[in-house]
Design an enzyme around this catalytic site. Structure first.
Site, PDB file in Angstrom:
ATOM      1  CG  HIS A  30      -1.960  -1.050   1.227  1.00 42.17           C
ATOM      2  ND1 HIS A  30      -2.998  -1.094   2.132  1.00 42.17           N
ATOM      3  CD2 HIS A  30      -2.132  -2.115   0.397  1.00 42.17           C
ATOM      4  CE1 HIS A  30      -3.778  -2.136   1.861  1.00 42.17           C
ATOM      5  NE2 HIS A  30      -3.277  -2.770   0.821  1.00 42.17           N
TER       6      HIS A  30
ATOM      7  CD  GLU B 132      -1.760   4.513   3.249  1.00 41.49           C
ATOM      8  OE1 GLU B 132      -1.527   3.652   2.383  1.00 41.49           O
ATOM      9  OE2 GLU B 132      -2.906   4.840   3.600  1.00 41.49           O
TER      10      GLU B 132
ATOM     11  CB  CYS C 297      -6.229  -0.247   5.057  1.00 46.35           C
ATOM     12  SG  CYS C 297      -4.561  -0.937   5.077  1.00 46.35           S
TER      13      CYS C 297
ATOM     14  CB  CYS D  73      -1.668   1.791   6.042  1.00 51.02           C
ATOM     15  SG  CYS D  73      -1.279   0.973   4.475  1.00 51.02           S
TER      16      CYS D  73
HETATM   17 ZN   LIG Z   1      -3.209   0.229   3.622  1.00 51.90          ZN
END
Ligand SMILES: [Zn+2]
Length: 157
Positions: free
Chosen positions: A54, A56, A84, A87
């Site tokens: 992801h 991040e 999410c 993250c």
């Molecule tokens: Zn994430």
């Protein structure tokens, strides 16, 4: 939010849009320390065949490499979307000072990136979760913890 912070946020948004053109997911993130961008990335889950890639998490990995440290205290992260649970966890583990995000998790859910089920999983007992989960062999697992506890020269984090 200051003008310069808006610029960091706009860079994260720009990365989220560029990511689309490159075949990644529509998410971007930048990490700033002392008024300087030290890391900027986008989502690369499909490009890298890495479900943890992801924006991040990618940004945290890159920033830690740049600073040669596992501790991002003194840094801020700007993300094009609300993180999410994975993250968010990574943001806390890396000790970032602040988080700014643009799109909400509801916005993400509306286009097919719904992570609400993970928050729901956290609320229910492990044996009732979607991924079959069992706690086993604690007596053997605990040995490494005892060794860690006794170790005098460990790098605490
Ligand atoms: Zn994430």
């Amino acid at each position: 939010m200051t003008e310069i912070q808006k610029e960091y946020m706009r860079r994260a948004i720009e990365l989220s849009r560029k990511s689309l053109a490159n075949g990644g997911g529509p998410f971007g993130a930048v990490i700033v320390k002392d008024g300087k961008i030290i890391s900027e990335t986008s989502n690369s889950v499909t490009l890298d065949n890495d479900p943890t890639a992801h924006a991040e998490v990618n940004a945290i990995r890159k920033a830690c490499k740049a600073l040669n440290s596992f501790d991002l205290a003194g840094c801020e992260i700007y993300s094009s979307c609300e993180p999410c649970p994975m993250c968010l966890g990574a943001i806390y583990w890396s000790r970032l000072d602040a988080l700014y995000f643009g799109n909400t998790k509801k916005d993400a859910a509306d286009i097919g990136f719904d992570d609400s089920f993970i928050y729901e999983e956290l609320e229910i007992p492990v044996e009732k979760r979607r991924v079959k989960t069992s706690q086993v062999m604690r007596d053997e697992s605990i040995v490494a913890f005892q060794e860690w506890d006794d170790k005098m020269d460990k790098i605490e984090y």
